[in-house]
Write an enzyme that holds these catalytic residues in place. Sequence first.
Site, PDB file in Angstrom:
ATOM      1  N   CYS A  12       0.827  -1.213   0.000  1.00 15.52           N
ATOM      2  CA  CYS A  12       0.000   0.000   0.000  1.00 15.52           C
ATOM      3  C   CYS A  12       0.863   1.266   0.000  1.00 15.52           C
ATOM      4  O   CYS A  12       1.554   1.560   0.979  1.00 15.52           O
ATOM      5  CB  CYS A  12      -0.910  -0.038   1.233  1.00 15.52           C
ATOM      6  SG  CYS A  12      -1.811   1.472   1.566  1.00 15.52           S
ATOM      7  N   CYS A  16       0.078   3.782   2.748  1.00  8.47           N
ATOM      8  CA  CYS A  16       0.554   3.270   4.042  1.00  8.47           C
ATOM      9  C   CYS A  16       2.029   3.616   4.243  1.00  8.47           C
ATOM     10  O   CYS A  16       2.442   3.992   5.337  1.00  8.47           O
ATOM     11  CB  CYS A  16       0.374   1.755   4.130  1.00  8.47           C
ATOM     12  SG  CYS A  16      -1.343   1.231   4.076  1.00  8.47           S
TER      13      CYS A  16
END
Length: 118
Positions: free
Chosen positions: A42, A45
């Site tokens: 991600c 993230c």
Amino acid sequence: MTQTPHQTADSFICLHNRQEFDNVLSTSANKLVVIYFSALWCGPCRSALPEFKSVSKDPDFSVDVVFCKCDVDEVSEIAEECEVQCMPTFCFFRDQEKIDYFSGSCKGRLREYITKHK
């Protein structure tokens, strides 16, 4: 700093299974518990991680807040239980109850939520 088995040098706990999740919530008394749900793949993230690390080391929060990180691919049942629908998601717990959450990588938002619930 003395490390517990899953405590990192970054001053947050990596949750690898359900037992660790339950243990953190049950042993945190009335402290605020912040769980950062993320995934290795991600991009947002990875953008949110430096702020999470910085906030977890902040002396204004270190006494009253327990910081945890949970990989949604590694422990998907916790992510499902916490109703994580996108990453990154930050969930806030007190007395074993989820009290708030937000999703996304917005600089400053984590500090704002912790200050609100501390």
